[in-house]
Design a protein around this motif. Structure first.
Motif, PDB file in Angstrom:
ATOM      1  N   GLY A 194       0.804  -1.212   0.000  1.00  0.00           N
ATOM      2  CA  GLY A 194       0.000   0.000   0.000  1.00  0.00           C
ATOM      3  C   GLY A 194       0.837   1.263   0.000  1.00  0.00           C
ATOM      4  O   GLY A 194       0.413   2.301  -0.519  1.00  0.00           O
ATOM      5  N   VAL A 195       2.041   1.177   0.564  1.00  0.00           N
ATOM      6  CA  VAL A 195       2.939   2.330   0.591  1.00  0.00           C
ATOM      7  C   VAL A 195       3.777   2.388  -0.684  1.00  0.00           C
ATOM      8  O   VAL A 195       3.845   3.407  -1.371  1.00  0.00           O
ATOM      9  CB  VAL A 195       3.845   2.283   1.837  1.00  0.00           C
ATOM     10  N   GLN A 196       4.425   1.276  -1.007  1.00  0.00           N
ATOM     11  CA  GLN A 196       5.401   1.278  -2.098  1.00  0.00           C
ATOM     12  C   GLN A 196       4.779   1.060  -3.474  1.00  0.00           C
ATOM     13  O   GLN A 196       5.410   1.380  -4.484  1.00  0.00           O
ATOM     14  CB  GLN A 196       6.483   0.232  -1.828  1.00  0.00           C
ATOM     15  N   LYS A 197       3.587   0.492  -3.541  1.00  0.00           N
ATOM     16  CA  LYS A 197       2.901   0.286  -4.816  1.00  0.00           C
ATOM     17  C   LYS A 197       1.533   0.977  -4.783  1.00  0.00           C
ATOM     18  O   LYS A 197       0.539   0.452  -5.277  1.00  0.00           O
ATOM     19  CB  LYS A 197       2.729  -1.210  -5.088  1.00  0.00           C
ATOM     20  N   SER A 198       1.515   2.171  -4.253  1.00  0.00           N
ATOM     21  CA  SER A 198       0.247   2.867  -4.055  1.00  0.00           C
ATOM     22  C   SER A 198      -0.443   3.210  -5.370  1.00  0.00           C
ATOM     23  O   SER A 198      -1.659   3.427  -5.395  1.00  0.00           O
ATOM     24  CB  SER A 198       0.477   4.146  -3.241  1.00  0.00           C
TER      25      SER A 198
ATOM     26  N   GLU B 279      11.224   1.820   9.103  1.00  0.00           N
ATOM     27  CA  GLU B 279      11.676   3.208   9.001  1.00  0.00           C
ATOM     28  C   GLU B 279      11.637   3.674   7.544  1.00  0.00           C
ATOM     29  O   GLU B 279      11.266   4.808   7.245  1.00  0.00           O
ATOM     30  CB  GLU B 279      13.084   3.339   9.574  1.00  0.00           C
ATOM     31  N   SER B 280      12.011   2.774   6.626  1.00  0.00           N
ATOM     32  CA  SER B 280      11.978   3.118   5.209  1.00  0.00           C
ATOM     33  C   SER B 280      10.546   3.344   4.737  1.00  0.00           C
ATOM     34  O   SER B 280      10.266   4.288   3.984  1.00  0.00           O
ATOM     35  CB  SER B 280      12.630   2.007   4.388  1.00  0.00           C
TER      36      SER B 280
ATOM     37  N   ALA C 278       9.420   6.621   5.936  1.00  0.00           N
ATOM     38  CA  ALA C 278      10.031   7.693   5.148  1.00  0.00           C
ATOM     39  C   ALA C 278       9.293   7.886   3.824  1.00  0.00           C
ATOM     40  O   ALA C 278       9.043   9.022   3.391  1.00  0.00           O
ATOM     41  CB  ALA C 278      11.506   7.380   4.889  1.00  0.00           C
ATOM     42  N   GLU C 279       8.928   6.773   3.177  1.00  0.00           N
ATOM     43  CA  GLU C 279       8.194   6.893   1.918  1.00  0.00           C
ATOM     44  C   GLU C 279       6.793   7.455   2.154  1.00  0.00           C
ATOM     45  O   GLU C 279       6.295   8.251   1.359  1.00  0.00           O
ATOM     46  CB  GLU C 279       8.114   5.534   1.222  1.00  0.00           C
ATOM     47  N   ALA C 280       6.150   7.021   3.250  1.00  0.00           N
ATOM     48  CA  ALA C 280       4.832   7.565   3.584  1.00  0.00           C
ATOM     49  C   ALA C 280       4.922   9.067   3.830  1.00  0.00           C
ATOM     50  O   ALA C 280       4.031   9.842   3.420  1.00  0.00           O
ATOM     51  CB  ALA C 280       4.274   6.856   4.817  1.00  0.00           C
ATOM     52  N   THR C 281       6.006   9.507   4.475  1.00  0.00           N
ATOM     53  CA  THR C 281       6.202  10.938   4.739  1.00  0.00           C
ATOM     54  C   THR C 281       6.367  11.708   3.431  1.00  0.00           C
ATOM     55  O   THR C 281       5.809  12.796   3.247  1.00  0.00           O
ATOM     56  CB  THR C 281       7.430  11.137   5.637  1.00  0.00           C
ATOM     57  N   GLN C 282       7.135  11.124   2.498  1.00  0.00           N
ATOM     58  CA  GLN C 282       7.347  11.789   1.215  1.00  0.00           C
ATOM     59  C   GLN C 282       6.046  11.915   0.420  1.00  0.00           C
ATOM     60  O   GLN C 282       5.820  12.903  -0.276  1.00  0.00           O
ATOM     61  CB  GLN C 282       8.382  11.008   0.396  1.00  0.00           C
ATOM     62  N   LYS C 283       5.168  10.905   0.546  1.00  0.00           N
ATOM     63  CA  LYS C 283       3.907  10.909  -0.210  1.00  0.00           C
ATOM     64  C   LYS C 283       2.786  11.650   0.516  1.00  0.00           C
ATOM     65  O   LYS C 283       1.697  11.817  -0.037  1.00  0.00           O
ATOM     66  CB  LYS C 283       3.468   9.468  -0.480  1.00  0.00           C
ATOM     67  N   ARG C 284       3.041  12.080   1.738  1.00  0.00           N
ATOM     68  CA  ARG C 284       2.016  12.737   2.550  1.00  0.00           C
ATOM     69  C   ARG C 284       1.431  13.937   1.804  1.00  0.00           C
ATOM     70  O   ARG C 284       2.154  14.798   1.297  1.00  0.00           O
ATOM     71  CB  ARG C 284       2.632  13.192   3.870  1.00  0.00           C
ATOM     72  N   GLY C 285       0.115  13.943   1.714  1.00  0.00           N
ATOM     73  CA  GLY C 285      -0.557  15.038   1.037  1.00  0.00           C
ATOM     74  C   GLY C 285      -0.671  14.857  -0.460  1.00  0.00           C
ATOM     75  O   GLY C 285      -1.385  15.614  -1.122  1.00  0.00           O
ATOM     76  N   ALA C 286       0.049  13.864  -1.015  1.00  0.00           N
ATOM     77  CA  ALA C 286       0.005  13.623  -2.459  1.00  0.00           C
ATOM     78  C   ALA C 286      -0.669  12.310  -2.814  1.00  0.00           C
ATOM     79  O   ALA C 286      -1.193  12.164  -3.912  1.00  0.00           O
ATOM     80  CB  ALA C 286       1.422  13.642  -3.030  1.00  0.00           C
ATOM     81  N   VAL C 287      -0.639  11.344  -1.907  1.00  0.00           N
ATOM     82  CA  VAL C 287      -1.174  10.005  -2.179  1.00  0.00           C
ATOM     83  C   VAL C 287      -2.106   9.604  -1.042  1.00  0.00           C
ATOM     84  O   VAL C 287      -1.776   9.794   0.134  1.00  0.00           O
ATOM     85  CB  VAL C 287      -0.049   8.964  -2.317  1.00  0.00           C
ATOM     86  N   GLU C 288      -3.251   9.060  -1.399  1.00  0.00           N
ATOM     87  CA  GLU C 288      -4.186   8.532  -0.408  1.00  0.00           C
ATOM     88  C   GLU C 288      -4.307   7.022  -0.606  1.00  0.00           C
ATOM     89  O   GLU C 288      -4.439   6.547  -1.738  1.00  0.00           O
ATOM     90  CB  GLU C 288      -5.557   9.177  -0.546  1.00  0.00           C
TER      91      GLU C 288
END
Length: 564
Positions: free
Chosen positions: A393-397, A421-422, A425-435
């Protein structure tokens, strides 16, 4: 034994000698001689692979390994065991005849075969009389999935509900206490046998009638088709069943009767698929997956059918999720397609997929079946499979409309499968851009992958997964859990409710909204251990089916009217 039976057994023995069938005695400190069929431990990848039956046979006569082989052929046990990854054994009495000591010994026999999840008792003649009069009157019968009684005398009581198939001259009298124990009040007809079942729990059923000229093998075939293949037992309340050998009915109560998942019973056809993987034009290995295709699918319009991707637990049989999660049972009704992937590669001869391999397999399915809707792809798993679905869900959103899992989340550090942690970090980068909608299901008595408790929540995989998805979905992120706020989830949730099954098992549910969108759903199965709980499949599907993702723009869409 009559001459006709003797001749039949001799012919069976000749056939068995030709095929090299053999039995060995079960040790484990048992007092009774128990002869177990020596069957391959290799996974048979066709047929059903999870919770195969263990058939315990009680006869009028004592048997040795040679006689056990003859009886196995006569009863047709190998056919059942081969198709359903089963086992079977013959249990001799401790003394000259079965008695009270053999009831206690049966508990030890169950332990010798591991956790008792699909114990089938097959009893003939004096063996049937023992089962009807003594074994069925003991609480341990609450761990037996079904009883087949042939030509036995009746008992006076049955200590717990247990499905039964009774044939013989005294069948009506033998069946009576089984009928009472099962509260089998409703009746229907069929194939020369009377049939009673419980209106509240239809798996509690009893068949009975005369044997007539039917051979033992014919009786067992009919008993398997009508009764034994319909259920297994599982008791995961206040513990994790597979960690406890045998069954402790006094401590944990009767095991729950659960429908056995044979796809054809639910209007579904199963296909096993092997796919050759090439890298730079060279063969690299094979992927394995299973497709569960509902009856409606062949005539479905293009891009109209959702795809549910299932991921098994750590080293599990690659059919585990399909056979135990409950999704295949509702696929025809809810009209979706199921694929379970051997993502881990622990089945001999097949490659691990990894997240990229899972995406590649999904794209192969979309190409193979134009009926599949690329906007409605969902992933769900058990334990390690749940951790994998959570990582997807995070890496193949871009690929999934919603993901979730049972009995697993995301650990905060670097552990067996994924670096928490990785992923954060990816969830943080996608925050506000991916649901990404996320559904987390767990048992509150899970100690294998610990459920958050008031004194132990900070490092749990569930808490960290919730935070990862709060982060990616641009929600306030919980920095702690407070079980004074909510005794099950430790934080305020909307739409809090408790759902209960007919057996009285409760599911606590709640939602975290993003505006008007229920972007995270949490489900806690009250008092349940580490494993699937089938009713949650419908709960999760109702949640997933609200969401789709545009294949072109990758935008999430929410439909506020989920399927029911």
């Amino acid at each position: 034994m009559c001459a006709k039976t003797t001749i039949s057994l001799l012919l069976s023995l000749m056939a068995l000698l030709a095929h090299g069938a053999s039995f060995s005695r079960v040790s484990n400190g048992l007092k009774a001689e128990v002869w177990k069929a020596d069957r391959s431990t290799e996974r048979v990848l066709s047929g059903n692979g999870v919770f195969g039956p263990v058939m315990y046979v009680f006869l009028s006569e004592r048997v040795d390994s040679a006689a056990a082989a003859v009886w196995a052929e006569t009863l047709g046990l190998e056919t059942i065991a081969s198709e359903f990854a089963g086992q079977y054994c013959f249990v001799n009495p401790i003394g000259e005849r079965y008695g009270d000591a053999d009831v206690a010994e049966f508990r030890e026999v169950l332990k010798a075969f591991g956790p008792a999840t699909n114990a089938k008792v097959i009893a003939i003649g004096e063996g049937a009389t023992f089962v009807n009069q003594r074994l069925a009157a003991d609480p341990i019968i609450g761990a037996v999935a079904s009883v087949v009684s042939i030509d036995g005398a009746p008992g006076s009581r049955v200590a717990a509900p247990v499905p039964a198939f009774v044939v013989g001259k005294k069948a009506k009298a033998v069946a009576k206490p089984y009928i009472l124990a099962n509260d089998a009040r409703l009746a229907d007809g069929g194939e020369g046998l009377s049939h009673r079942f419980c209106p509240d729990e239809p798996l509690r059923q009893v068949f009975f009638g005369a044997r007539g000229n039917a051979s033992y093998g014919e009786v067992i075939t009919q008993a398997w088709d009508r009764l034994m293949s319909r259920n297994y037992r599982y008791n995961n309340m206040h513990h994790t069943q597979y960690t406890v050998p045998g069954a402790d009915v006094e401590k944990y109560g009767n095991s729950e009767l659960i429908p056995y998942m044979i796809p054809a019973h639910y209007g579904v056809e199963r296909h096993m698929v092997e796919h050759e993987v090439t890298v730079f034009g060279k063969a690299a290995g094979k992927y394995l997956w299973y497709e569960y295709i509902p009856e409606f699918f062949a005539s479905a319009p293009k891009a109209s059918v959702p795809l549910m991707v299932l991921l098994h637990g750590n080293t599990n049989d690659p059919r585990t999720q399909a056979e135990t999660s409950g999704f295949v049972e509702i696929a025809q009704k809810e009209q979706f397609f199921v694929a379970e992937l051997e993502w881990q590669g622990t089945t001999k001869g097949y490659m691990a997929m990894g997240l990229d391999g899972i995406e590649h397999t999904i794209r192969l399915l979309l190409k193979k079946y134009p009926q599949l809707d690329p906007s409605r792809i969902y992933a769900e798993g058990l334990s390690a499979g749940s951790m994998t679905a959570s990582a997807l869900g995070v890496q193949k959103s871009h690929l999934f409309a919603a993901v979730g899992g049972h009995s697993g989340g995301i650990y905060p550090g670097l552990v067996a499968y994924y670096d928490g942690e990785s992923l954060m970090a990816e969830a943080t980068q996608k925050r506000g851009a991916v649901e990404m909608p996320y559904c987390s299901v767990c048992g509150t008595a899970d100690k294998v992958v610990k459920y958050p408790q008031p004194d132990d929540w900070e490092e749990t995989s569930f808490f960290h997964a919730w935070k990862v998805y709060q982060t990616m979905n641009d929600l306030p992120v919980a920095d702690k859990l407070d079980f004074a706020v909510d005794a099950f989830f430790g934080m305020n949730l909307s739409d809090r409710e408790r759902l209960s099954t007919p057996q009285g098992i409760g599911m606590e549910t709640g939602v975290i909204y993003k505006g008007e969108v229920p972007i995270i759903k949490l489900v806690a199965v009250d008092g349940y251990g580490h494993w699937n709980f089938k009713p949650t499949a419908q709960v999760m599907w109702n949640y997933f089916s609200q969401f789709s993702r545009d294949p072109a723009t990758k935008t999430l869409h929410y439909n506020s009217k989920p399927s029911k």
